[in-house]
Scaffold this active site. Structure first.
Site, PDB file in Angstrom:
ATOM      1  N   HIS B 121       0.865  -1.181   0.000  1.00  0.00           N
ATOM      2  CA  HIS B 121       0.000   0.000   0.000  1.00  0.00           C
ATOM      3  C   HIS B 121       0.912   1.245   0.000  1.00  0.00           C
ATOM      4  CE1 HIS B 121      -2.879   2.814   1.887  1.00  0.00           C
ATOM      5  NE2 HIS B 121      -3.829   1.977   1.516  1.00  0.00           N
ATOM      6  N   ASP B 198       2.791  -5.662   8.332  1.00  0.00           N
ATOM      7  CA  ASP B 198       1.571  -4.860   8.328  1.00  0.00           C
ATOM      8  C   ASP B 198       0.375  -5.801   8.314  1.00  0.00           C
ATOM      9  OD1 ASP B 198      -0.698  -3.498   7.633  1.00  0.00           O
ATOM     10  OD2 ASP B 198       0.144  -2.514   5.867  1.00  0.00           O
ATOM     11  N   GLN B 201      -4.756  -5.857   6.874  1.00  0.00           N
ATOM     12  CA  GLN B 201      -5.736  -6.641   6.130  1.00  0.00           C
ATOM     13  C   GLN B 201      -5.961  -8.026   6.710  1.00  0.00           C
ATOM     14  OE1 GLN B 201      -7.760  -5.683   3.781  1.00  0.00           O
ATOM     15  NE2 GLN B 201      -6.910  -3.633   3.795  1.00  0.00           N
ATOM     16  N   LYS B 224     -10.537  -2.210  10.888  1.00  0.00           N
ATOM     17  CA  LYS B 224     -10.681  -3.287   9.906  1.00  0.00           C
ATOM     18  C   LYS B 224     -11.245  -4.543  10.576  1.00  0.00           C
ATOM     19  CE  LYS B 224      -7.791  -1.282   6.717  1.00  0.00           C
ATOM     20  NZ  LYS B 224      -8.179  -0.766   5.413  1.00  0.00           N
ATOM     21  N   CYS B 362      -4.724   2.460  -3.621  1.00  0.00           N
ATOM     22  CA  CYS B 362      -3.461   2.946  -3.033  1.00  0.00           C
ATOM     23  C   CYS B 362      -2.305   2.002  -3.315  1.00  0.00           C
ATOM     24  CB  CYS B 362      -3.587   3.168  -1.528  1.00  0.00           C
ATOM     25  SG  CYS B 362      -4.890   4.289  -1.067  1.00  0.00           S
TER      26      CYS B 362
END
Lengths: 141, 404
Positions: B121, B198, B201, B224, B362
């Site tokens: 991203h 990260d 997600q 999220k 993104c």
């Protein structure tokens, strides 16, 4: 026809449809009648920023009237620019500069566009008026 | 017993209409919807015990502090983290990444290398570019393949003694690819590099066990995973968090302050300057409770069924291409239909009540790789249903008919 009269015509046309799907279908149809910009004129200085899709817009002066051509890679965007061009084509720069685009709200177009597309619409109007300003200056000189 | 009908009743927003039609929310990779349990937790906080925390002597402050710190422990337990002070509350994933990037500014020197992946991203690319600019370090990129997976041979070739940090997303937001983070962590450690993952997600689909994973840093966002916006977590191994300098100066993060010198507070407060998002932190804990009550195995099973069903139905549409086809992927489908702009499809399906995302998501490098301007992305959550996928696919078919 005056800009105002064309705008009234568009408001009436859109009022004939019952729902927004039909209006979108009509917009897509209008996009198909868009006077297309020449391929070689699809240059960076004719691109309108602020759209998720790409839009090119060109204008020239024929006599004292403005003639627009445009294109987009997205078909609904093509419809939106076709609506704008239909109101401003074959009008004088001063008529374009003295007109408003309230009809867009009356059609209800803006509230049915996503935020990015509404921004794109604002950028299109700006670019159209920018061309009119430039040609008005040329006519005055 | 997983009962999607009962689960949907927990989410008041799912019963609303958009454009005169029943909402079908398939933009879960952008943000998840919130269950009543989390909403109630937020209302309860502001109705019953709102106070500033950590320093008040009064009862309310004590109560709020206790619940906030209990939430930190919930997060600790959920992610298999050894110590509660290794959990840093942040404003979200991007904030967590920036804390680490800022910290590494004092560690890196000219010629050191940072490895990121091509699947990142924008928020995972820009902080490292900025860091490389200020430190003279070099940014290396792990290339992706046609399926949307990372090239592990290339990754191993990039790793060397100069590598100081590896940064990769657990799951790609655009393609849904699950990256082999266990393997990547092992390999990074073999050359003495730290690894930051990260998890923005992943945490709504998977329950990562950080004790087993052994990564050095892990970041995620509450919104999220059914929690509120504006709050997230940075996990860091104690030794690393001790080593990194603070990111922001302010209240809460100090020990002694004179005009000559300030000494910093211990962990986790060193990285939590100012009044934190108390309510958000507490609601983050409530969201984790909610997800665990349903169970991550049940969530994964349901989402896999949704993904399989939607993939099959979409591929039956002539001219439709799916981007991101690795075996290991979560319930995200990025696609285009030949000759039609993704933005047009997104606009029409929205009119039919279906919320999807369109554009580059993104991730411009991924779009450049596939040589496309964007995609339509549908991302499913455990509260989505097979019937909703039918509505979605019918909407895509109708859009195709109108637009071609």
């Amino acid at each position: 026809m005056t800009i105002k009269a064309i705008q009234e015509e568009l408001i009436e046309e859109f009022a004939m449809f019952d729902d927004w799907m039909q209006r979108y279908e009509y917009m897509i149809d209008l996009g198909k009648s868009l006077p297309l910009i020449d391929k070689q004129n699809k240059t960076d200085d004719r691109v309108i920023k602020g759209c998720q899709s790409k839009v090119w817009l060109d204008a020239e002066l024929k006599g004292d009237k403005m003639v627009f051509s445009a294109d987009s890679d997205a078909i609904i965007t093509k419809g939106i620019i076709a609506i704008l061009i239909r109101t401003f084509n074959n009008q004088t720069p001063s008529a374009i500069l003295n007109s408003n685009t309230d009809f867009i709200d009356q059609i209800g177009l803006k509230e049915h566009l996503s935020a990015t597309r509404a921004n794109g619409l604002t950028s299109m109007i700006k670019k159209l008026k920018l061309y009119a300003t430039a040609y008005q200056a040329k006519l005055n000189s | 017993m997983f009962d999607v009908t009962a689960i949907r009743k927990d989410f008041p927003i799912l019963s609303r209409k958009v454009n005169g039609r029943q909402l079908v929310y398939l933009d879960n990779a952008a943000t998840s919807q919130k269950p009543q349990q989390v909403i109630d937790c937020i209302v309860d906080y502001y109705s019953s015990y709102n106070a500033n925390i950590h320093r008040g002597v009064h009862a309310l402050s004590q109560e709020a502090t206790d619940v906030y710190e209990a939430s930190r422990k919930k997060i600790q337990t959920h992610f298999g983290i050894a110590k509660p002070h290794e959990v840093i509350f942040t404003s979200g994933t991007t904030h967590g990444i920036n804390i680490v990037a800022n910290g590494f500014a004092s560690i890196l020197s000219t010629g050191d290398e940072i490895i990121v992946s091509q699947l990142e991203h924008h928020s995972n690319i820009v902080p490292w570019q900025m860091l490389c600019k200020t430190t003279g370090a070099i940014l290396r990129v792990i290339p992706m393949n046609q399926e949307g997976g990372l090239d592990m041979d290339a990754y191993q070739e990039l790793l060397c003694s100069k590598t100081k940090l590896v940064f990769v997303n657990h799951i790609s937001n655009t393609l849904g690819t699950i990256n082999p983070i266990e393997f990547m962590t092992q390999k990074a450690h073999q050359v003495g590099a730290a690894i930051l993952i990260d998890g923005a997600q992943s945490c709504s689909h998977i329950k990562p066990d950080l004790a087993v994973l052994d990564c050095d840093f892990y970041v995620t966002s509450a919104h999220k995973m059914c929690g509120p916006t504006g709050v997230g977590m940075l996990y860091g191994k104690e030794a690393w968090l001790e080593k990194l300098p603070p990111f922001q100066g302010g209240g809460e993060m100090i020990d002694q302050v004179t005009f000559e010198q300030t000494t910093y507070a211990g962990l986790p407060h060193k990285f939590e300057a100012g009044t934190p998002n108390v309510c958000g932190g507490i609601a983050f804990g409530a969201a984790i409770d909610y997800l665990n009550a349903i169970g991550f195995d049940a969530i994964a099973k349901h989402e896999e069924a949704l993904l399989d069903y939607a993939t099959k139905k979409l591929l039956a549409i002539d001219g439709l291409k799916i981007y991101g086809t690795t075996k290991e992927k979560t319930s995200v489908i990025s696609f285009n239909i030949e000759g039609i702009h993704p933005y047009d499809i997104g606009t029409i399906v929205d009119k039919l009540g279906v919320a999807v995302r369109t554009g580059q998501h993104c991730t411009q490098p991924i779009m450049d790789f596939f040589n496309i301007s964007g995609t339509v992305r549908a991302s499913f959550a455990f509260y989505n249903t097979i019937e909703e996928i039918d509505i979605f696919v019918a909407a895509v078919e109708r859009a195709k008919m109108m637009l071609s």
